[in-house]
Motif scaffolding. Structure first.
Motif, PDB file in Angstrom:
ATOM      1  N   LEU B 250       0.833  -1.204   0.000  1.00 15.03           N
ATOM      2  CA  LEU B 250       0.000   0.000   0.000  1.00 15.03           C
ATOM      3  C   LEU B 250       0.869   1.256   0.000  1.00 15.03           C
ATOM      4  CD1 LEU B 250      -2.820  -1.166   2.442  1.00 15.03           C
ATOM      5  CD2 LEU B 250      -3.105  -0.587   0.019  1.00 15.03           C
ATOM      6  N   ARG B 253       2.050   2.213  -3.231  1.00 14.27           N
ATOM      7  CA  ARG B 253       0.991   2.825  -4.046  1.00 14.27           C
ATOM      8  C   ARG B 253       0.633   4.219  -3.528  1.00 14.27           C
ATOM      9  NH1 ARG B 253       1.009  -2.287  -4.573  1.00 14.27           N
ATOM     10  NH2 ARG B 253       0.186  -3.372  -6.379  1.00 14.27           N
ATOM     11  N   GLY B 254       1.416   4.727  -2.576  1.00 13.81           N
ATOM     12  CA  GLY B 254       1.228   6.107  -2.132  1.00 13.81           C
ATOM     13  C   GLY B 254       0.353   6.272  -0.900  1.00 13.81           C
ATOM     14  N   ALA B 255      -0.134   5.173  -0.327  1.00 11.76           N
ATOM     15  CA  ALA B 255      -0.965   5.301   0.875  1.00 11.76           C
ATOM     16  C   ALA B 255      -0.071   5.533   2.081  1.00 11.76           C
ATOM     17  CB  ALA B 255      -1.804   4.048   1.065  1.00 11.76           C
ATOM     18  N   LYS B 256      -0.623   6.220   3.089  1.00 16.20           N
ATOM     19  CA  LYS B 256       0.130   6.478   4.309  1.00 16.20           C
ATOM     20  C   LYS B 256      -0.111   5.344   5.290  1.00 16.20           C
ATOM     21  CE  LYS B 256       1.600  10.725   6.238  1.00 16.20           C
ATOM     22  NZ  LYS B 256       1.309  12.095   6.559  1.00 16.20           N
TER      23      LYS B 256
END
Lengths: 281, 278
Positions: B250, B253-256
């Motif tokens: 994740l 994919r740029g999620a924090k």
């Protein structure tokens, strides 16, 4: 086909009951089922180590029945390479090169050519050329297993049958081994039949799955079809791949997945829009 | 808390080996503690276990087990305190039946027959294998075989049990059977457990994880602290826990994602919070 152990004796026991299936050329088929479900018995029919008590097994254009004579089975054994559990236990020669050359030499390949082939096989299973002149018993467990697999590949089989090939290896060794089989499948076009307890490997690599229970083939389909029904699997003492199990937990919390994700990447792709997408800071 | 095992500056080298298999290892394991020892193949884990019960003798350094220094005079007393369960269940059976097999170690120690019968019975009850007492060990499943092997050890009432990759050859059901049994034993009889393992679930059950690399202790701490290494764990001989793998995917994919270790439940909760505030 059916198979009875020790048929005709008071110890007769059912091994396989009325199994009908086709393993396609070039496929990657996984056979799953809990201990004692008949997986290994089925496997041994794939190169006529066992012959069906009733029914037929067709390997290429050769039909094996109860009546089949043990003579002239060599071409089948060459075509279908069998990697048993703990394959490293069958190493015996003084050097790796000789061990790998043993099979082909038995099939009439001149010794010199067989040893030359051994070098190619060692490269194919991802071992450095230095091991050729070493004793197989000086290698690590994972390397020894690769040598045993190289010995099977040296017969130039078109089908590779693997019985729990990663049992007892550490996680890195397991991953390397599975990547190697996948490479052989992709690059050499080998048909692969894999017996395993590792549902993650089934999800990651297989295109077709056979589920065995008590000697019967109880289900077959794509990994996605098989792993769709977690309750049915639990009834047959089988689990889900980690990704599918996680997706199931998330579904119970209101997340939606369609189709069922089987790999971490597929799950992450479907999750991202449901948790607000990439961060914007 | 008293120490069950004390290892001080232990060095071990196999005959003719260029490099030591263990280099200056110091480790104290408290009574009743469960310590998991992890590391990739060849990192020295099994060598360490064999130095604890005197199957191997160190080049230098000291090993103290249950207050007794490990030396020639004490080695047999120490082996009574330390039981080892090995990797392959098929390599450790000697008895024709399950109960004979459990009794084997007691026979060797000339335990009187009436007491032997009680101990075998109790041990089989503890591992939940009593109904198999008169069966042939060869006909059991892998998980059952390892439970019988463990019964053979607890019948001898050791203080310490060492599991040398004891679950690595079992199917997932067998693995959780054995793991549940060990958890019970530690909780009920305050047994000290040393488990050498590549299994994430087994390491997660431990109180403390010790990481060996090339014969040296490179790190130790709680399972949660070690699991924050994420994808690096693979090179350390462990699988990456699934929540860490998903977090990494994740994050790519740029999620924090939070830095600390989350177990399955923790990650599901975290994701649910993000989902519900969308």
């Amino acid at each position: 086909m059916s198979f009875t152990y020790q048929a005709g004796t008071p110890f007769a026991g059912d091994g396989l009951k009325d199994v009908t299936t086709t393993i396609k050329d070039g496929s990657y088929t996984a056979i799953i089922g809990h201990t004692g479900s008949g997986k290994s018995t089925l496997l041994q029919h794939l190169n006529a180590l066992l012959k069906p008590t009733a029914g037929t097994v067709t390997i290429g254009d050769r039909v094996i029945t109860n009546e089949t004579n043990n003579k002239n089975l060599k071409p089948i054994r060459r075509e279908v390479g069998m990697v048993f559990q703990f394959a490293e236990n069958q190493l015996f020669e003084q050097t790796v090169a000789k061990d790998i050359a043993f099979g082909p030499t038995n099939f009439g390949v001149p010794a010199e050519e067989a040893e030359k082939q051994a070098a190619a096989m060692v490269a194919l299973v991802g071992l450095p050329p230095e091991v050729l002149e070493q004793s197989p018993f000086d290698l690590s467990g994972g390397q020894m297993r690769r040598v045993a697999i190289a010995g099977v590949l040296a017969m130039k089989p078109s089908v590779l049958v693997l019985d729990e090939p990663t049992a007892g290896l550490d996680p890195a060794g397991r991953a390397e081994m599975m990547t190697m089989f996948n490479r052989l499948h992709q690059e050499q076009g080998l048909t692969i039949v894999l017996v395993t307890h590792q549902m993650d490997d089934v999800a990651d690599y297989a295109d077709h799955v056979l589920v065995m229970d008590q000697g019967r083939l109880v289900k077959e389909g794509t990994p996605r079809e098989i792993f769709q029904d977690a309750d049915w699997l639990a009834d047959h003492q089988l689990g889900l791949p980690k990704t599918a199990a996680m997706a199931r937990r998330l579904t119970a919390q209101g997340f939606r997945f369609d189709p069922l994700p089987l790999t971490t990447a597929q799950l992450a792709d479907q999750l991202l829009p449901q948790i607000g997408g990439p961060a914007h800071d | 808390m008293t120490a069950a095992i004390e290892i001080e500056n232990l060095n071990y080298r196999y005959p003719d080996a260029k490099r030591p298999a263990l280099h200056d290892v110091s480790l104290t394991i408290a009574q009743g503690e469960w310590v998991a020892i992890i590391g990739h193949n060849g990192s020295g884990k099994s060598t360490l276990a064999k130095n604890i019960n005197g199957l191997l003798a160190p080049e230098s350094g000291r090993v103290t087990v249950a207050g007794m220094p490990l030396n020639e005079a004490n080695v047999w007393k120490i082996r009574e305190k330390v039981g080892i369960v090995f990797q392959n269940p098929d390599n450790q059976f000697v008895g024709a039946t399950v109960q004979d097999d459990v009794a084997f170690g007691l026979e060797n120690r000339a335990v009187p027959r009436p007491e032997m019968l009680t101990r075998v019975h109790d041990a089989l009850v503890q591992v939940n294998m009593l109904e198999f007492a008169t069966r042939e060990p060869a006909r059991l499943s892998g998980g059952q075989k390892q439970r019988v092997a463990i019964a053979g050890i607890i019948a001898q009432r050791p203080d310490i049990i060492i599991l040398d990759e004891a679950t690595s050859m079992l199917d997932p059901a067998g693995r959780s059977e054995v793991l549940a049994l060990i958890e019970q034993l530690q909780a009920r009889s305050a047994m000290t457990v040393v488990s050498i393992t590549h299994d994430v679930d087994e390491a997660a059950s431990a109180d403390r994880v010790v990481l060996l690399n090339d014969g040296e202790i490179v790190e130790q701490g709680t399972p949660a602290a070690l699991f924050t290494h994420g994808e690096e764990l693979l090179s350390l001989g462990l699988d990456v826990p699934y929540p860490e793998r998903l977090k990494a995917a994740l994050r790519r994919r740029g999620a924090k994602m939070p830095d600390g270790y989350l177990d399955q439940e923790g990650l599901v909760k975290y994701l649910w919070t993000l989902h519900s505030t969308m």
